[in-house]
Motif scaffolding. Structure first.
Motif, short mmCIF file in Angstrom:
data_model
loop_
_atom_site.label_atom_id
_atom_site.label_comp_id
_atom_site.label_asym_id
_atom_site.label_seq_id
_atom_site.Cartn_x
_atom_site.Cartn_y
_atom_site.Cartn_z
N PRO A 144 0.80 -1.24 0.00
CA PRO A 144 0.00 0.00 0.00
C PRO A 144 0.83 1.28 0.00
CG PRO A 144 -0.88 -1.57 1.57
CD PRO A 144 0.40 -2.15 1.07
N ILE A 145 1.98 1.28 0.66
CA ILE A 145 2.82 2.48 0.70
C ILE A 145 3.42 2.75 -0.67
CG2 ILE A 145 4.92 3.49 1.69
CD1 ILE A 145 4.17 1.92 4.28
N THR A 146 3.92 1.71 -1.32
CA THR A 146 4.48 1.87 -2.67
C THR A 146 3.39 2.29 -3.65
OG1 THR A 146 6.13 0.19 -2.17
CG2 THR A 146 5.80 0.74 -4.49
N PHE A 147 2.21 1.70 -3.50
CA PHE A 147 1.08 2.06 -4.36
C PHE A 147 0.76 3.55 -4.22
CE2 PHE A 147 -3.47 2.75 -5.03
CZ PHE A 147 -3.64 2.23 -6.30
N ALA A 148 0.65 4.03 -2.97
CA ALA A 148 0.35 5.45 -2.74
C ALA A 148 1.45 6.34 -3.32
CB ALA A 148 0.18 5.70 -1.25
N TYR A 149 2.70 5.93 -3.15
CA TYR A 149 3.82 6.70 -3.70
C TYR A 149 3.73 6.78 -5.22
CZ TYR A 149 8.53 7.77 -5.30
OH TYR A 149 9.59 8.32 -5.96
N GLU A 150 3.47 5.65 -5.87
CA GLU A 150 3.38 5.63 -7.34
C GLU A 150 2.22 6.49 -7.84
OE1 GLU A 150 5.22 4.45 -9.84
OE2 GLU A 150 6.76 3.73 -8.47
N ILE A 151 1.11 6.48 -7.13
CA ILE A 151 -0.04 7.32 -7.52
C ILE A 151 0.32 8.79 -7.37
CG2 ILE A 151 -2.42 7.95 -6.94
CD1 ILE A 151 -2.12 5.23 -8.40
N ALA A 152 0.91 9.16 -6.24
CA ALA A 152 1.30 10.56 -6.02
C ALA A 152 2.32 11.00 -7.06
CB ALA A 152 1.85 10.73 -4.61
N LYS A 153 3.33 10.18 -7.31
CA LYS A 153 4.37 10.51 -8.29
C LYS A 153 3.76 10.68 -9.68
CE LYS A 153 7.31 7.42 -9.90
NZ LYS A 153 8.36 6.41 -9.98
N ALA A 154 2.84 9.79 -10.05
CA ALA A 154 2.20 9.87 -11.36
C ALA A 154 1.39 11.15 -11.51
CB ALA A 154 1.31 8.66 -11.58
N ASN A 155 0.69 11.54 -10.44
CA ASN A 155 -0.10 12.77 -10.50
C ASN A 155 0.77 14.02 -10.57
OD1 ASN A 155 -2.82 11.87 -10.55
ND2 ASN A 155 -2.64 11.27 -8.41
N MET A 156 1.92 14.00 -9.88
CA MET A 156 2.81 15.17 -9.90
C MET A 156 3.54 15.29 -11.23
SD MET A 156 4.25 15.29 -5.95
CE MET A 156 5.79 14.71 -6.44
N LYS A 157 3.86 14.19 -11.86
CA LYS A 157 4.64 14.20 -13.11
C LYS A 157 3.78 13.95 -14.34
CE LYS A 157 8.95 12.88 -10.96
NZ LYS A 157 10.10 12.01 -11.02
N ASP A 158 2.46 13.86 -14.14
CA ASP A 158 1.53 13.60 -15.23
C ASP A 158 1.93 12.35 -16.02
OD1 ASP A 158 -0.83 14.18 -16.56
OD2 ASP A 158 0.17 15.37 -18.10
N LYS A 159 2.21 11.26 -15.28
CA LYS A 159 2.60 9.99 -15.86
C LYS A 159 1.67 8.89 -15.36
CE LYS A 159 7.55 10.42 -16.51
NZ LYS A 159 8.83 9.81 -16.16
N THR A 160 1.77 7.76 -15.98
CA THR A 160 1.02 6.58 -15.53
C THR A 160 1.80 5.90 -14.41
OG1 THR A 160 0.16 6.27 -17.76
CG2 THR A 160 0.02 4.38 -16.28
N PRO A 161 1.13 5.50 -13.33
CA PRO A 161 1.85 4.83 -12.23
C PRO A 161 2.38 3.46 -12.64
CG PRO A 161 -0.51 4.88 -11.78
CD PRO A 161 -0.29 5.66 -13.04
#
Length: 164
Positions: A137-154
């Motif tokens: 869950p922590i990695t999932f949340a990180y990937e979602i946040a990173k994708a939203n900040m960089k406009d990328k797919t998680p």
């Protein structure tokens, strides 16, 4: 958690393991107006067949006239999903019936193995698409946040296709 390395190196072997381990799958019908229904798989990996105990009076069996019909079967777990396409046919096989008969199946058929409403379905997969994730869950949340900040797919998993 799903083993991503196994998905990439031996997806068919991993798929059979997941099917063996699930209590039920969702089995489709050749009738597009019918919903998929939960069924308990009985695995015959040597012949690459998946068998199901069924009632002759069920809607699913009623749609299966002579011959095989193309349907889908889905395996859905927390971090592993697979959709298999293959041929489904009605076939009461006494060898398979004896091998997989148990008290849970017996509860559905008052007449036991000779119940007049008892039949079996044989599903022979032709191909499958598989999706898996090993992210916590922590990695999932990180990937979602990173994708939203960089406009990328998680990056949260992998996908594989297999043929049988």
């Amino acid at each position: 958690m799903a083993d991503i390395d196994k998905l990439e190196t031996a997806p068919k072997e991993q798929l059979w393991k997941h099917i063996r381990d699930v209590r039920c799958v969702m089995l489709g019908s050749p009738d597009p107006n019918q919903h998929m229904q939960p069924m308990t798989p009985q695995i015959e990996e040597e012949t690459q067949e998946i068998w199901f105990f069924a009632s002759k009076s069920s809607e699913l069996v009623q749609t299966l006239d002579v011959g095989a019909h193309t349907v889908h079967m889905c395996v859905v777990e927390k971090d592993y999903q697979a959709c298999l396409q293959g041929a489904l046919r009605v076939e009461l096989n006494s060898h398979i019936l004896d091998r997989h008969w148990n008290s849970v199946v017996a509860a559905w058929f008052e007449g036991g193995k000779s119940d007049p409403d008892l039949t079996m379905l044989c599903f022979r997969p032709q191909n499958a698409s598989i999706w898996a994730s090993s992210q916590n869950p922590i990695t999932f949340a990180y990937e979602i946040a990173k994708a939203n900040m960089k406009d990328k797919t998680p990056d949260i998993g992998s996908r594989a296709n297999v043929d049988f």
